[in-house]
Write an enzyme that holds these catalytic residues in place. Structure first.
Site, short mmCIF file in Angstrom:
data_model
loop_
_atom_site.label_atom_id
_atom_site.label_comp_id
_atom_site.label_asym_id
_atom_site.label_seq_id
_atom_site.Cartn_x
_atom_site.Cartn_y
_atom_site.Cartn_z
N ASN A 389 0.82 -1.20 0.00
CA ASN A 389 0.00 0.00 0.00
C ASN A 389 0.86 1.25 0.00
OD1 ASN A 389 -1.86 2.12 0.58
ND2 ASN A 389 -3.23 0.69 1.61
N ASP A 390 1.50 1.54 1.11
CA ASP A 390 2.24 2.79 1.25
C ASP A 390 3.39 2.91 0.26
OD1 ASP A 390 0.59 3.47 3.43
OD2 ASP A 390 1.84 2.28 4.78
N VAL A 391 4.04 1.79 -0.09
CA VAL A 391 5.22 1.86 -0.97
C VAL A 391 4.85 2.11 -2.42
CG1 VAL A 391 6.59 0.42 0.56
CG2 VAL A 391 5.27 -0.65 -1.28
N TYR A 429 -0.36 0.84 6.39
CA TYR A 429 0.21 0.90 7.74
C TYR A 429 0.50 2.33 8.18
CZ TYR A 429 2.51 -1.51 11.62
OH TYR A 429 2.82 -2.01 12.85
N ALA A 430 0.74 3.22 7.21
CA ALA A 430 1.00 4.62 7.55
C ALA A 430 -0.29 5.39 7.82
CB ALA A 430 1.79 5.31 6.44
#
Length: 463
Positions: A389-391, A429-430
């Site tokens: 997700n975040d990456v 997660y962020a």
């Protein structure tokens, strides 16, 4: 050759074996062998330490062997039962236990100082150092463990964390100076220093967001190595000193690499200013989600020329890495080129995705790091984002209000088509929404990753 020289020679041999093992850990293809060689080196050092003549005249072998059996038993059972998804938590606990050892050694050696000992000495400074570093590693690792397993939420933090951290560090320095300038040992000051050091470990890690845990784990690993070095200095044990230096130095190097991968400075890490979770300013993209079905995706993949797979923590949670490798093999049998795009901080610890894919016997040559992966995306027909997700979040590039702004990402948007495997539309997660999900070239495949990949594998075989 007397016994002391022989012991030193054997220590040197074990150190060389340990370094050879660490060298093997630098490459995934040799990591397993390197791990075994490093373990052999440490095992040799333990045996040598047990055979070395005691200077105290006390026979502590029953205590030592008993502790080794208990600790070894716990470690063996834990390593057998631990799931790959829980490996970061286990690493955090190991870091904390290593720090606890250094802390306890420092405390014990304060008690062993002779009456009237000079407090302004290297021995006292080393005790303070080992106790401080070990305490920070212990409590910091426990907080990291709580954040990783979800028992501590990212919104659990202290007010004005930077100020608290700086004040705590100033207090630690002041107490250390006070201890060393006293005419004799003052255990009240020692315990005050211990308490403040334990608190600093908590204050240091608490404000750090869950998305930054790879950096924290790497840094705490380095701190534990430094603590081991301090403990080695206390006992004059060369293997502890050199082993601690190697672990500490490698941890620092990895921390710097992780900081660069997340576009954060090491100074900010040290004062506890890594990005905590939070929302960005939002996205100007129209939030319309387009879904894809298994049959259409199977046909699209089968007739593609190049496919890239972006693994994330969701892949690990679903235990779907083996099926992912089977799909890779099935597509390659159809003449499709398949590669994996690995972000440096994907997952919950450094190298998490590499370890996960190595477990499934994925060829290391198929793993592309950030820059080569981004160069290949424009010519890639389909990118499968599985549990990441975040990456892959474009907010890191175009939303200055986002907490991940400035972090280098995998530019999957530049590929011809993107398919995101995800359970739902929850944030990563962020804690920030991902505009990629609403992109013109993006389609979503909702459901458990393992189940979806299983269905996709069968559909590819029948297409």
């Amino acid at each position: 050759m007397d016994i002391s020289n022989l012991i030193d020679l054997l220590y040197l041999v074990s150190i060389i074996v340990f370094i050879i093992g660490l060298k093997g850990l630098s490459h995934p293809e040799t990591a397993r062998k390197g791990n075994r060689v490093a373990a052999l080196g440490m095992g040799m050092a333990i045996v040598i330490s047990l055979l070395a003549p005691e200077t105290s005249g006390n026979n502590n072998y029953p205590w030592i062997i008993g502790a080794m059996l208990i600790g070894g038993g716990i470690g063996f059972v834990s390593s057998k039962k631990i799931a790959m998804t829980k490996m970061p938590e286990m690493v955090s606990l190991f870091n904390g236990l290593g720090g606890a050892c250094a802390m306890l050694i420092g405390i014990a050696e304060f008690g062993n100082l002779p009456q009237g000992a000079d407090m302004m000495s290297g021995a006292v400074l080393t005790n303070i150092f080992a106790m401080f570093v070990g305490a920070v590693s212990l409590t910091g690792s426990l907080v990291a463990y709580g954040k990783l397993n979800g028992s501590l939420r990212d919104n659990f933090t202290l007010p004005a964390p930077q100020i608290i951290n700086l004040v705590s560090l100033a207090g630690i320095i002041a107490l250390s100076v006070m201890i060393m300038t006293q005419p004799e040992l003052n255990m009240a000051l020692v315990y005050a220093l211990l308490g403040l050091s334990l608190f600093y470990g908590i204050a240091f890690v608490t404000p750090i967001g869950g998305g930054d845990m790879p950096v924290v784990i790497s840094l705490l690993n380095s701190v534990t190595g430094i603590g081991a070095t301090g403990a080695g200095l206390i006992y004059g044990n060369n293997i502890m000193i050199i082993g601690g230096i190697l672990v500490g130095a490698s941890g620092v190097i990895l921390t710097v690499m992780m900081c660069e991968a997340m576009n954060r400075s090491l100074v900010n890490v040290l004062i506890g200013n890594l990005g905590a979770s939070g929302g960005g300013s939002g996205s100007s993209r129209e939030e319309i989600v387009k879904e894809v079905n298994i049959s259409d995706l199977a046909i699209q993949l089968k007739y593609a020329d190049k496919v890239a797979i972006v693994p994330g923590y969701g892949l690990a949670v679903a235990q779907a890495q083996h099926i992912c490798h089977e799909i890779e093999s099935a597509l390659e049998s159809e003449g499709v080129e398949v590669r994996y795009a690995i972000h440096p901080v994907a997952g919950r610890m450094p190298g998490h995705m590499n370890v996960l894919l190595a477990e499934s016997d994925v060829d290391y040559d198929k793993l592309l790091e950030l820059e080569p992966a981004n160069s290949s995306f424009p010519s890639t027909d389909v990118v499968l984002v599985i549990g990441a997700n975040d990456v892959v979040n474009p907010s890191a590039k175009d939303d200055s209000a986002s907490p991940i702004y400035g972090m280098p990402i995998l530019d999957v948007e530049t590929a011809k088509n993107v398919v995101v495997f995800k359970r739902g539309m929850s944030t990563g997660y962020a804690g920030v929404q991902n505009p990629l999900f609403f992109g013109d070239k993006t389609k979503m495949l909702f459901g458990d990753a393992k189940s979806s990949l299983n269905k996709l594998k069968d559909e590819i075989a029948n297409a």
